[in-house]
Write a protein that holds these residues in place. Sequence first.
Motif, PDB file in Angstrom:
ATOM      1  N   ALA A 162     -16.929   8.986  48.153  1.00 15.59           N
ATOM      2  CA  ALA A 162     -16.601   7.740  48.985  1.00 15.59           C
ATOM      3  C   ALA A 162     -16.820   6.432  48.359  1.00 15.59           C
ATOM      4  CB  ALA A 162     -17.295   7.964  50.301  1.00 15.59           C
ATOM      5  N   GLY A 163     -15.950   5.400  48.341  1.00 17.92           N
ATOM      6  CA  GLY A 163     -16.118   4.146  47.789  1.00 17.92           C
ATOM      7  C   GLY A 163     -15.491   4.315  46.233  1.00 17.92           C
ATOM      8  N   ARG A 173     -12.358   4.901  43.659  1.00 21.65           N
ATOM      9  CA  ARG A 173     -10.807   4.754  43.454  1.00 21.65           C
ATOM     10  C   ARG A 173     -10.304   6.436  43.052  1.00 21.65           C
ATOM     11  NH1 ARG A 173      -8.321  -0.221  43.341  1.00 21.65           N
ATOM     12  NH2 ARG A 173      -9.796  -1.818  43.519  1.00 21.65           N
ATOM     13  N   VAL A 227      -8.734   3.582  47.637  1.00 19.11           N
ATOM     14  CA  VAL A 227     -10.201   3.781  47.621  1.00 19.11           C
ATOM     15  C   VAL A 227     -10.698   4.712  48.768  1.00 19.11           C
ATOM     16  CG1 VAL A 227     -12.241   2.360  47.834  1.00 19.11           C
ATOM     17  CG2 VAL A 227     -10.351   1.420  46.788  1.00 19.11           C
ATOM     18  N   LYS A 281     -12.586   6.419  51.480  1.00 20.98           N
ATOM     19  CA  LYS A 281     -13.382   6.001  52.857  1.00 20.98           C
ATOM     20  C   LYS A 281     -13.507   7.081  53.875  1.00 20.98           C
ATOM     21  CE  LYS A 281     -11.722   1.211  52.749  1.00 20.98           C
ATOM     22  NZ  LYS A 281     -11.133   0.016  53.483  1.00 20.98           N
ATOM     23  N   GLU A 282     -14.936   7.260  54.234  1.00 21.48           N
ATOM     24  CA  GLU A 282     -15.263   8.348  55.072  1.00 21.48           C
ATOM     25  C   GLU A 282     -14.419   7.893  56.324  1.00 21.48           C
ATOM     26  OE1 GLU A 282     -19.246   8.645  55.459  1.00 21.48           O
ATOM     27  OE2 GLU A 282     -19.530   9.543  53.684  1.00 21.48           O
ATOM     28  N   GLY A 298     -11.169   7.583  56.279  1.00 23.89           N
ATOM     29  CA  GLY A 298      -9.861   6.997  56.129  1.00 23.89           C
ATOM     30  C   GLY A 298      -8.850   8.062  56.069  1.00 23.89           C
ATOM     31  N   HIS A 338      -9.017  10.969  54.002  1.00 17.00           N
ATOM     32  CA  HIS A 338      -9.792  11.205  52.793  1.00 17.00           C
ATOM     33  C   HIS A 338     -10.870  12.079  52.634  1.00 17.00           C
ATOM     34  CE1 HIS A 338      -8.809   6.415  52.067  1.00 17.00           C
ATOM     35  NE2 HIS A 338      -7.452   7.247  52.423  1.00 17.00           N
ATOM     36  N   ASP A 339     -11.313  12.481  53.902  1.00 17.95           N
ATOM     37  CA  ASP A 339     -12.476  13.654  53.741  1.00 17.95           C
ATOM     38  C   ASP A 339     -12.048  14.747  53.013  1.00 17.95           C
ATOM     39  OD1 ASP A 339     -14.004  11.702  55.011  1.00 17.95           O
ATOM     40  OD2 ASP A 339     -13.633  12.389  57.153  1.00 17.95           O
ATOM     41  N   GLN A 381     -16.945  -2.669  39.978  1.00 16.85           N
ATOM     42  CA  GLN A 381     -16.370  -1.511  40.589  1.00 16.85           C
ATOM     43  C   GLN A 381     -16.104  -0.338  39.710  1.00 16.85           C
ATOM     44  OE1 GLN A 381     -13.031  -2.219  43.175  1.00 16.85           O
ATOM     45  NE2 GLN A 381     -14.024  -3.640  44.492  1.00 16.85           N
TER      46      GLN A 381
END
Length: 356
Positions: free
Chosen positions: A46-47, A49, A63, A65-66, A68, A79-80, A183
């Motif tokens: 997570a976080g 790219r 990007v 995200k949990e 997302g 996203h998970d 980043q």
Amino acid sequence: MTDANPTPTETPATTDDATPRALVRPVADSAAEATGAAVRRGPFRAGERVQLTDPKGKLHTVVLKEGGQFHTHRGYFRHDDVIGAPEGSVVVTTSGVEYLALRPLLSDYTLSMPRGAAVVYPKDAGQIVAMADIFPGARVIEAGVGSGALTLSLLRAVGDSGSVHSIERREDFAQIARGNVEQFFGGPHPAWSLTVGDLAPTLPLVAGPGEVDRVVLDMLAPWENIDEVHTALTPGGVLVCYVATTTQLSRLAEDLRSHGGFGEPEAFETMIRGWHLEGLAVRPNHRMVGHTGFLLTVRRMADGVEAPERKRRPSKGYTPATTDDWSPEDVGERPVSDKKIRRVRRDVGRGPDAED
């Protein structure tokens, strides 16, 4: 004679005739791992790219995200579903469309990262690293950091043992560059320093005479800083300038020759033409990355040594440029609005209230 009991750090690599050819060294342990290496390996987190490629080859950079979601006109996925998966996995949307998930390469990242100023394209950054011989441990001054695209390549080249000191006259651009660099490397890079200010008064404060191996200038009028660069460069050091127009290129080359402390400048540009590969249909792509800018390289002479006289002279009709009023509009650059700068700074986590 080959040691019968080689040390654990040096294992002879042999051929069929048992003749040692090279020393195979193990990968360094995590304690000595280079900056940014950890975020380039392992499962997606997570976080970070991720670059998604659809069946038609279109790229999307998101990007993770949990909790997302990634939405398209052909379904979505969570996203998970990507977080925790190994790089090179395939994720499927709710409508059955497959996306290949990979970490962006450095060239991909520089073209997709948030930007305020125009970036130095990967094709030019690669030429700068190669033609300026940016080596591990080198001491490099960069002026005109922009959005940090070239900075990433310079830091990759010098490694943790080198140093890159970037000088940017605009504080908002500097903050965008800081956000992009941190980043990409997963945090601050130990070899990087960033100063907001003009090159001429700043350079003597950050580098003593002869302490710099390489200088890279990406600015409107690099000829205004020739004296300061000459003082900072070590004999044999390389100056590389990135300029947009032939007018700038001509003025820079003639001023370097007139200075007398540098060798003969060389200039070139790089163009890349991709190829379409599908069965027997192998042909050049209809689009290519053509002209983006000119690169000029030149070597510093030793103190007290004059450069050999040129055997070729400018044509009789040549007249040096005399104007000192250079602006981004003069060289075809579009001005960047304050609104866009504020948005980009938020995207990279370096808003007006960000702490250094």
